[in-house]
Design a protein around this motif. Structure first.
Motif, PDB file in Angstrom:
ATOM      1  N   LEU A  51      33.333  47.290  52.309  1.00 55.00           N
ATOM      2  CA  LEU A  51      32.675  47.838  53.494  1.00 55.00           C
ATOM      3  C   LEU A  51      31.944  49.145  53.177  1.00 55.00           C
ATOM      4  N   VAL A  52      32.552  49.984  52.349  1.00 52.18           N
ATOM      5  CA  VAL A  52      31.919  51.248  51.974  1.00 52.18           C
ATOM      6  C   VAL A  52      30.642  50.995  51.183  1.00 52.18           C
ATOM      7  N   MET A  53      30.694  50.079  50.226  1.00 55.07           N
ATOM      8  CA  MET A  53      29.506  49.759  49.442  1.00 55.07           C
ATOM      9  C   MET A  53      28.421  49.157  50.329  1.00 55.07           C
ATOM     10  N   ALA A  54      28.830  48.310  51.269  1.00 57.88           N
ATOM     11  CA  ALA A  54      27.865  47.719  52.192  1.00 57.88           C
ATOM     12  C   ALA A  54      27.206  48.790  53.055  1.00 57.88           C
ATOM     13  N   ALA A  55      27.984  49.767  53.473  1.00 54.72           N
ATOM     14  CA  ALA A  55      27.435  50.859  54.287  1.00 54.72           C
ATOM     15  C   ALA A  55      26.411  51.662  53.490  1.00 54.72           C
ATOM     16  N   MET A  56      26.713  51.935  52.219  1.00 49.61           N
ATOM     17  CA  MET A  56      25.763  52.679  51.396  1.00 49.61           C
ATOM     18  C   MET A  56      24.475  51.893  51.173  1.00 49.61           C
ATOM     19  N   MET A 108      44.122  45.862  45.838  1.00 53.29           N
ATOM     20  CA  MET A 108      42.943  45.063  46.162  1.00 53.29           C
ATOM     21  C   MET A 108      42.017  45.033  44.957  1.00 53.29           C
ATOM     22  N   THR A 109      41.469  43.892  44.638  1.00 48.30           N
ATOM     23  CA  THR A 109      40.566  43.761  43.496  1.00 48.30           C
ATOM     24  C   THR A 109      39.326  43.008  43.920  1.00 48.30           C
ATOM     25  N   ILE A 110      38.241  43.284  43.181  1.00 41.45           N
ATOM     26  CA  ILE A 110      36.987  42.546  43.355  1.00 41.45           C
ATOM     27  C   ILE A 110      36.720  41.844  42.039  1.00 41.45           C
ATOM     28  N   THR A 111      36.817  40.495  42.006  1.00 38.76           N
ATOM     29  CA  THR A 111      36.684  39.728  40.765  1.00 38.76           C
ATOM     30  C   THR A 111      35.220  39.560  40.419  1.00 38.76           C
ATOM     31  N   LEU A 112      34.838  40.000  39.186  1.00 38.20           N
ATOM     32  CA  LEU A 112      33.461  39.867  38.748  1.00 38.20           C
ATOM     33  C   LEU A 112      33.163  38.419  38.335  1.00 38.20           C
ATOM     34  N   SER A 113      34.086  37.775  37.635  1.00 39.81           N
ATOM     35  CA  SER A 113      33.831  36.427  37.119  1.00 39.81           C
ATOM     36  C   SER A 113      35.146  35.692  36.956  1.00 39.81           C
ATOM     37  N   SER A 114      35.119  34.408  37.237  1.00 39.29           N
ATOM     38  CA  SER A 114      36.341  33.615  37.077  1.00 39.29           C
ATOM     39  C   SER A 114      36.694  33.457  35.607  1.00 39.29           C
ATOM     40  N   HIS A 115      35.715  33.703  34.694  1.00 39.47           N
ATOM     41  CA  HIS A 115      35.950  33.560  33.265  1.00 39.47           C
ATOM     42  C   HIS A 115      36.291  34.897  32.617  1.00 39.47           C
ATOM     43  N   SER A 116      36.279  35.959  33.423  1.00 36.50           N
ATOM     44  CA  SER A 116      36.527  37.291  32.851  1.00 36.50           C
ATOM     45  C   SER A 116      37.969  37.685  33.069  1.00 36.50           C
ATOM     46  N   SER A 117      38.540  38.268  32.039  1.00 35.25           N
ATOM     47  CA  SER A 117      39.920  38.728  32.161  1.00 35.25           C
ATOM     48  C   SER A 117      39.983  40.097  32.798  1.00 35.25           C
ATOM     49  N   GLN A 118      38.821  40.761  32.828  1.00 38.84           N
ATOM     50  CA  GLN A 118      38.776  42.078  33.431  1.00 38.84           C
ATOM     51  C   GLN A 118      38.437  41.962  34.902  1.00 38.84           C
ATOM     52  N   GLN A 119      39.018  42.830  35.678  1.00 36.35           N
ATOM     53  CA  GLN A 119      38.747  42.886  37.104  1.00 36.35           C
ATOM     54  C   GLN A 119      38.315  44.281  37.485  1.00 36.35           C
ATOM     55  N   VAL A 120      37.421  44.342  38.479  1.00 41.26           N
ATOM     56  CA  VAL A 120      36.959  45.632  38.985  1.00 41.26           C
ATOM     57  C   VAL A 120      37.862  46.055  40.125  1.00 41.26           C
ATOM     58  N   LYS A 121      38.555  47.137  39.915  1.00 37.58           N
ATOM     59  CA  LYS A 121      39.380  47.661  40.988  1.00 37.58           C
ATOM     60  C   LYS A 121      38.501  48.283  42.064  1.00 37.58           C
ATOM     61  N   GLY A 122      39.055  48.410  43.262  1.00 35.56           N
ATOM     62  CA  GLY A 122      38.305  49.040  44.343  1.00 35.56           C
ATOM     63  C   GLY A 122      38.180  50.543  44.131  1.00 35.56           C
ATOM     64  N   LEU A 123      37.540  51.198  45.066  1.00 35.42           N
ATOM     65  CA  LEU A 123      37.346  52.648  44.985  1.00 35.42           C
ATOM     66  C   LEU A 123      38.631  53.424  45.248  1.00 35.42           C
ATOM     67  N   GLY A 124      39.618  52.754  45.803  1.00 35.46           N
ATOM     68  CA  GLY A 124      40.881  53.432  46.078  1.00 35.46           C
ATOM     69  C   GLY A 124      40.698  54.583  47.062  1.00 35.46           C
ATOM     70  N   TRP A 125      41.361  55.690  46.778  1.00 38.23           N
ATOM     71  CA  TRP A 125      41.281  56.835  47.681  1.00 38.23           C
ATOM     72  C   TRP A 125      39.916  57.500  47.681  1.00 38.23           C
ATOM     73  N   TRP A 126      39.046  57.130  46.758  1.00 35.47           N
ATOM     74  CA  TRP A 126      37.666  57.627  46.812  1.00 35.47           C
ATOM     75  C   TRP A 126      36.954  57.119  48.065  1.00 35.47           C
ATOM     76  N   ASN A 127      37.465  56.052  48.642  1.00 36.32           N
ATOM     77  CA  ASN A 127      36.881  55.572  49.897  1.00 36.32           C
ATOM     78  C   ASN A 127      36.896  56.665  50.974  1.00 36.32           C
ATOM     79  N   VAL A 128      37.955  57.471  50.968  1.00 36.92           N
ATOM     80  CA  VAL A 128      38.064  58.554  51.952  1.00 36.92           C
ATOM     81  C   VAL A 128      36.904  59.539  51.790  1.00 36.92           C
ATOM     82  N   TYR A 129      36.568  59.833  50.544  1.00 39.33           N
ATOM     83  CA  TYR A 129      35.445  60.732  50.251  1.00 39.33           C
ATOM     84  C   TYR A 129      34.154  60.205  50.873  1.00 39.33           C
ATOM     85  N   PHE A 130      33.858  58.920  50.649  1.00 39.39           N
ATOM     86  CA  PHE A 130      32.608  58.359  51.154  1.00 39.39           C
ATOM     87  C   PHE A 130      32.637  58.171  52.666  1.00 39.39           C
TER      88      PHE A 130
END
Length: 553
Positions: free
Chosen positions: A136-141, A1-23
């Motif tokens: 969802l985790v970021m929204a909760a925070m 799963m990815t969260i795209t910062l910009s359609s013009h950016s080649s870099q993508q922000v990956k999700g929190l992954g298993w850190w979601n369990v921590y939060f």
């Protein structure tokens, strides 16, 4: 799963992954009231984890930074004492046996907690296939960071005794400072930091002016012995958890304190407070700077009346320089009664032998009856209930099951000892005065057995007095001291016994003995922590200036 910062950016922000369990786990604990939650710090950690890094080296460095940061943040969100208090106790912890240290570590993680964490992990694994869990985790925070999203834990009162209980001015030579006594129960105008800080300052200022004087005429009165039973790690809360509220020992006392405050949750300071009970309550730091005056030393005052000192223990007193502390700060000069010939009953948390209470007490009593002294004041200290002890050839655990057994054995030993005293017909007054509780229940600020903070349940100890003697008759029922009390009241009670001397009249009137005991509001301290009771609620400070209501569970 990815969260795209910009359609013009080649870099993508990956999700929190298993850190979601921590939060998510922290959300669950927060909603249960088990921990607090600091949105700003948690959001900062989450954003740091979301940083897009192409370099594997930088990604590895990020993890190296994130793991200890997450561990620190979890502690910061908890109600546990500051980490610097743990480091301050590190020298003592290094003397604990490895088995006990592993058991302490295990108390932080219950089976239910591990099962819940496993469920959260499985839930995340399944939901992450269909939902953007990181969003969802970021929204909760973000929700928790809003004023409307903050959850106020429900805190129950820890007691109903108010600090403005009226007191009776004592009469005779055994008296306290009248003005300080009359103002001892003042309450602050508010519960903000400034008001509570001022309250504590004024409390110690008043206490510094209070003292109890023993009646000099007691030198020529009918002789009797005084025995103080100083017991480590038992409070009313521990007795209730162990189901021993109805033990016959508690029916033996002529006087019982319902609201006695041990004022600390550590043994050394507790015994110093007992040995310096003839003066008002000192701050924790003052305990190690010598008493304000010679008048403060209870045993020294009794020696001036002709009492000979005895010092008895069921342990060697080496750990944390306990024996040396009694002598230097409590002004006890008697040598420790030799312990040769006793068979070890327990092995302590540091591996040292502990002897059975009935064996040590009976041995002392046999020696006392053979001695020629007219009157003796004896201090008996036992650590049979200390957390981490193991019964030799018995249950090797140190948890609640072991504590219940050890507590029953101790109460049984004391009850049998009381019967021996009664059968002997000798004149002796016995005072039960535990040092502090064991913290067997634990709460949100401290795990089971932890006593870094003098919490309300730990400092509320069972204190009582019994008058033994041939043909001594008690007038009335057991007298209960309902007002908030501490060591000054205990010293006043001893003064009253000396003044009335039931061995002259052949009868003891418990109600008259407690008629003039001074009230002391609940203020308890360790190094780095103070707990007070104000208007029926308990407040704690860990930095000496900022206060919060002590959590109820």
């Amino acid at each position: 799963m990815t969260i795209t910062l910009s359609s013009h950016s080649s870099q993508q922000v990956k999700g929190l992954g298993w850190w979601n369990v921590y939060f998510i786990a922290k959300f669950a604990l927060y909603l249960q009231g088990t921990i607090d939650f600091h949105p700003l710090e948690n959001i900062a950690l989450a954003l740091f984890l979301l940083l897009p890094l192409r370099s594997r080296l930088l990604a590895a460095i990020k993890i190296v930074i994130a793991v200890p940061a997450a561990a620190w943040l979890l502690h910061y969100d908890s109600f546990l004492p500051p980490l610097d208090r743990l480091w301050a106790q590190m020298n003592q912890l290094m003397h604990f046996e490895w088995g006990y240290l592993f058991e302490l570590a295990g108390r932080f993680f219950s089976f239910q907690a591990l099962l819940g964490l496993f469920a959260v992990g499985i839930g995340y694994y399944l939901l992450n296939r269909f939902l953007r869990v990181s969003v969802l985790v970021m929204a909760a925070m973000l929700f928790f960071s809003l004023p409307s999203g903050q959850i106020t834990p429900v805190i129950a009162d820890q007691g109903t005794v108010e600090n403005n209980t009226p007191i009776t001015r004592p009469a005779g030579n055994a008296n306290t400072n009248a003005n300080a006594n009359a103002n001892a129960a003042n309450v602050p105008a508010g519960t903000d930091d400034a008001s509570l800080n001022q309250y504590v300052t004024e409390f110690f200022s008043r206490e510094s002016k209070r003292q109890v004087l023993l009646d000099d005429n007691a030198v020529n009165a009918a002789p009797f012995d005084l025995l103080f039973l100083s017991i480590c790690s038992v409070a009313w809360d521990d007795i209730n958890i162990a189901g021993l509220d109805d033990h016959p020992l508690f029916k033996e006392f002529d006087i019982l304190f319902d609201q006695f405050n041990a004022a600390t949750s550590y043994s050394g300071p507790a015994v110093i407070r007992l040995l310096r009970a003839s003066c008002g309550q000192e701050s924790h730091s003052q305990l190690f700077a010598g008493a304000p005056s010679e008048q403060c030393y209870l045993f020294e005052n009794l020696k001036q009346l002709g009492f000979e000192e005895n010092l008895v223990m069921n342990h060697d007193g080496i750990f944390d320089n306990f024996l040396e502390l009694i002598k230097t700060e409590g002004n006890v000069v008697a040598d420790l009664m030799p312990q040769t010939g006793f068979s070890p009953y327990q092995k302590s948390f540091d591996g040292a032998p502990i002897y059975r209470d009935k064996d040590v007490l009976n041995h002392w009593w046999q020696q006392r009856q053979q001695a020629g002294s007219d009157k003796v004041v004896a201090l008996y200290n036992t650590i049979s209930l200390h957390d981490g002890n193991r019964i030799i050839h018995g249950n090797q655990s140190t948890g609640l099951v072991s504590y219940k057994l050890r507590l029953k054995n101790l109460l049984d030993d004391l009850y049998a000892f009381f019967q021996s005293l009664e059968q002997s017909g000798r004149n002796i007054v016995v005072v039960l005065v535990p040092e502090h509780g064991a913290g067997m229940k634990g709460d949100r600020m401290q795990i089971t057995g932890m006593r870094e903070i003098p919490s309300p349940s730990i400092v509320h100890t069972p204190v009582g007095l019994r008058v033994f003697g041939k043909n001594i008759v008690r007038t009335g029922e057991t007298a209960r001291v309902a007002s908030p009390s501490s060591y000054l009241a205990l010293s006043q009670l001893i003064a009253n016994v000396l003044e009335q001397n039931p061995y002259l009249s052949g009868s003891v009137d418990p109600a008259s003995l407690i008629s003039n005991l001074p009230v002391t509001p609940v203020v308890a301290q360790n190094e780095g922590s103070t707990v007070i009771r104000v208007q029926g609620k308990n407040y704690v400070t860990l930095d000496g200036s900022s206060w919060s209501e002590y959590p109820s569970k």
